[in-house]
Design a protein around this motif. Structure first.
Motif, PDB file in Angstrom:
ATOM      1  N   VAL A  81      52.991  27.007  11.285  1.00  0.00           N
ATOM      2  CA  VAL A  81      54.299  27.267  11.887  1.00  0.00           C
ATOM      3  C   VAL A  81      55.224  27.900  10.855  1.00  0.00           C
ATOM      4  N   THR A  82      56.263  28.555  11.359  1.00  0.00           N
ATOM      5  CA  THR A  82      57.314  29.044  10.477  1.00  0.00           C
ATOM      6  C   THR A  82      58.179  27.856  10.083  1.00  0.00           C
ATOM      7  N   ARG A  83      59.078  28.052   9.159  1.00  0.00           N
ATOM      8  CA  ARG A  83      59.983  26.956   8.741  1.00  0.00           C
ATOM      9  C   ARG A  83      60.854  26.499   9.914  1.00  0.00           C
ATOM     10  N   ASP A  84      61.006  27.365  10.926  1.00  0.00           N
ATOM     11  CA  ASP A  84      61.779  27.008  12.121  1.00  0.00           C
ATOM     12  C   ASP A  84      60.920  26.348  13.192  1.00  0.00           C
ATOM     13  N   GLY A  85      59.611  26.196  12.932  1.00  0.00           N
ATOM     14  CA  GLY A  85      58.737  25.524  13.878  1.00  0.00           C
ATOM     15  C   GLY A  85      58.018  26.411  14.868  1.00  0.00           C
ATOM     16  N   ALA A  86      58.210  27.734  14.784  1.00  0.00           N
ATOM     17  CA  ALA A  86      57.522  28.651  15.693  1.00  0.00           C
ATOM     18  C   ALA A  86      56.069  28.825  15.251  1.00  0.00           C
ATOM     19  N   PRO A  87      55.121  28.850  16.196  1.00  0.00           N
ATOM     20  CA  PRO A  87      53.715  29.009  15.824  1.00  0.00           C
ATOM     21  C   PRO A  87      53.451  30.376  15.199  1.00  0.00           C
ATOM     22  N   VAL A  88      52.515  30.405  14.243  1.00  0.00           N
ATOM     23  CA  VAL A  88      52.133  31.649  13.575  1.00  0.00           C
ATOM     24  C   VAL A  88      50.706  31.983  13.998  1.00  0.00           C
ATOM     25  N   SER A  89      50.558  33.033  14.794  1.00  0.00           N
ATOM     26  CA  SER A  89      49.223  33.470  15.195  1.00  0.00           C
ATOM     27  C   SER A  89      48.722  34.518  14.209  1.00  0.00           C
ATOM     28  N   SER A  90      47.434  34.722  14.205  1.00  0.00           N
ATOM     29  CA  SER A  90      46.765  35.738  13.381  1.00  0.00           C
ATOM     30  C   SER A  90      46.887  35.494  11.880  1.00  0.00           C
ATOM     31  N   ALA A  91      47.153  34.258  11.479  1.00  0.00           N
ATOM     32  CA  ALA A  91      47.076  33.902  10.062  1.00  0.00           C
ATOM     33  C   ALA A  91      45.633  33.472   9.788  1.00  0.00           C
ATOM     34  N   TYR A  92      45.227  33.529   8.552  1.00  0.00           N
ATOM     35  CA  TYR A  92      43.888  33.095   8.179  1.00  0.00           C
ATOM     36  C   TYR A  92      43.965  31.695   7.587  1.00  0.00           C
ATOM     37  N   ALA A  93      43.149  30.789   8.112  1.00  0.00           N
ATOM     38  CA  ALA A  93      43.043  29.441   7.568  1.00  0.00           C
ATOM     39  C   ALA A  93      41.677  29.350   6.904  1.00  0.00           C
ATOM     40  N   ARG A  94      41.693  29.052   5.615  1.00  0.00           N
ATOM     41  CA  ARG A  94      40.443  28.939   4.856  1.00  0.00           C
ATOM     42  C   ARG A  94      40.202  27.484   4.500  1.00  0.00           C
ATOM     43  N   LEU A  95      38.957  27.079   4.556  1.00  0.00           N
ATOM     44  CA  LEU A  95      38.544  25.743   4.170  1.00  0.00           C
ATOM     45  C   LEU A  95      37.868  25.841   2.803  1.00  0.00           C
ATOM     46  N   LEU A  96      38.428  25.126   1.825  1.00  0.00           N
ATOM     47  CA  LEU A  96      37.890  25.110   0.466  1.00  0.00           C
ATOM     48  C   LEU A  96      37.413  23.705   0.142  1.00  0.00           C
ATOM     49  N   ASP A  97      36.258  23.603  -0.507  1.00  0.00           N
ATOM     50  CA  ASP A  97      35.739  22.274  -0.850  1.00  0.00           C
ATOM     51  C   ASP A  97      36.479  21.680  -2.044  1.00  0.00           C
ATOM     52  N   SER A  98      36.044  20.508  -2.486  1.00  0.00           N
ATOM     53  CA  SER A  98      36.761  19.794  -3.545  1.00  0.00           C
ATOM     54  C   SER A  98      36.757  20.529  -4.882  1.00  0.00           C
ATOM     55  N   THR A  99      35.874  21.527  -5.039  1.00  0.00           N
ATOM     56  CA  THR A  99      35.852  22.318  -6.277  1.00  0.00           C
ATOM     57  C   THR A  99      36.626  23.624  -6.123  1.00  0.00           C
ATOM     58  N   GLY A 100      37.183  23.850  -4.928  1.00  0.00           N
ATOM     59  CA  GLY A 100      37.931  25.079  -4.677  1.00  0.00           C
ATOM     60  C   GLY A 100      37.086  26.222  -4.147  1.00  0.00           C
ATOM     61  N   GLU A 101      35.814  25.952  -3.879  1.00  0.00           N
ATOM     62  CA  GLU A 101      34.921  26.986  -3.358  1.00  0.00           C
ATOM     63  C   GLU A 101      35.165  27.228  -1.867  1.00  0.00           C
ATOM     64  N   PHE A 102      35.150  28.496  -1.483  1.00  0.00           N
ATOM     65  CA  PHE A 102      35.298  28.914  -0.092  1.00  0.00           C
ATOM     66  C   PHE A 102      34.151  28.360   0.732  1.00  0.00           C
ATOM     67  N   THR A 103      34.497  27.769   1.896  1.00  0.00           N
ATOM     68  CA  THR A 103      33.489  27.210   2.785  1.00  0.00           C
ATOM     69  C   THR A 103      33.512  27.884   4.159  1.00  0.00           C
ATOM     70  N   ALA A 104      34.712  28.125   4.703  1.00  0.00           N
ATOM     71  CA  ALA A 104      34.829  28.708   6.037  1.00  0.00           C
ATOM     72  C   ALA A 104      36.216  29.313   6.213  1.00  0.00           C
ATOM     73  N   GLU A 105      36.345  30.151   7.246  1.00  0.00           N
ATOM     74  CA  GLU A 105      37.634  30.769   7.567  1.00  0.00           C
ATOM     75  C   GLU A 105      37.713  31.015   9.064  1.00  0.00           C
ATOM     76  N   VAL A 106      38.890  30.771   9.632  1.00  0.00           N
ATOM     77  CA  VAL A 106      39.173  31.104  11.029  1.00  0.00           C
ATOM     78  C   VAL A 106      40.552  31.749  11.096  1.00  0.00           C
ATOM     79  N   VAL A 107      40.794  32.444  12.186  1.00  0.00           N
ATOM     80  CA  VAL A 107      42.097  33.056  12.444  1.00  0.00           C
ATOM     81  C   VAL A 107      42.835  32.156  13.425  1.00  0.00           C
ATOM     82  N   THR A 108      44.108  31.880  13.142  1.00  0.00           N
ATOM     83  CA  THR A 108      44.879  31.024  14.045  1.00  0.00           C
ATOM     84  C   THR A 108      45.056  31.697  15.394  1.00  0.00           C
ATOM     85  N   GLY A 109      45.057  30.883  16.437  1.00  0.00           N
ATOM     86  CA  GLY A 109      45.243  31.378  17.794  1.00  0.00           C
ATOM     87  C   GLY A 109      46.715  31.585  18.109  1.00  0.00           C
TER      88      GLY A 109
END
Length: 104
Positions: A32-60
């Motif tokens: 969300v933005t600081r005003d609470g509006a949803p942010v679409s088309s952002a990339y969310a990445r999942l990193l493991d405990s060592t900081g290694e890239f594991t997965a990525e999805v685009v926000t809806g």
């Protein structure tokens, strides 16, 4: 024809009924933005405990992302327009949905 890069399912706010939480650890969040509006088309990445890239999805359209992860500590890195990058830590546990809200 529209192609989704990693063939991830559409990211919606509702966990699909076919998900058996007794066998899954789910990390679900909303960008969300600081005003609470949803942010679409952002990339969310999942990193493991060592900081290694594991997965990525685009926000809806609702700013939602979801990962199915192993139990443990993870980092969610959100990348959005304008060079915005925000890291948030979360712990996944089988049988639970770890909810995260990331304000950018």
């Amino acid at each position: 024809m529209t192609t989704q890069g990693c063939a991830a399912p559409a990211q919606t706010a509702h966990l699909p009924a076919t998900v058996d939480l007794s066998n899954e650890a789910v990390i679900q969040g909303k960008v969300v933005t600081r005003d609470g509006a949803p942010v679409s088309s952002a990339y969310a990445r999942l990193l493991d405990s060592t900081g290694e890239f594991t997965a990525e999805v685009v926000t809806g359209d609702e700013g939602v992302f979801r990962f199915f992860a192993a139990d443990g500590d993870w980092t969610i890195r959100v990348l959005a327009a304008g060079g915005v990058s925000v890291d948030t830590t979360v712990t996944a546990k089988t049988g639970q949905v770890a909810a995260v809200e990331v304000a950018i």
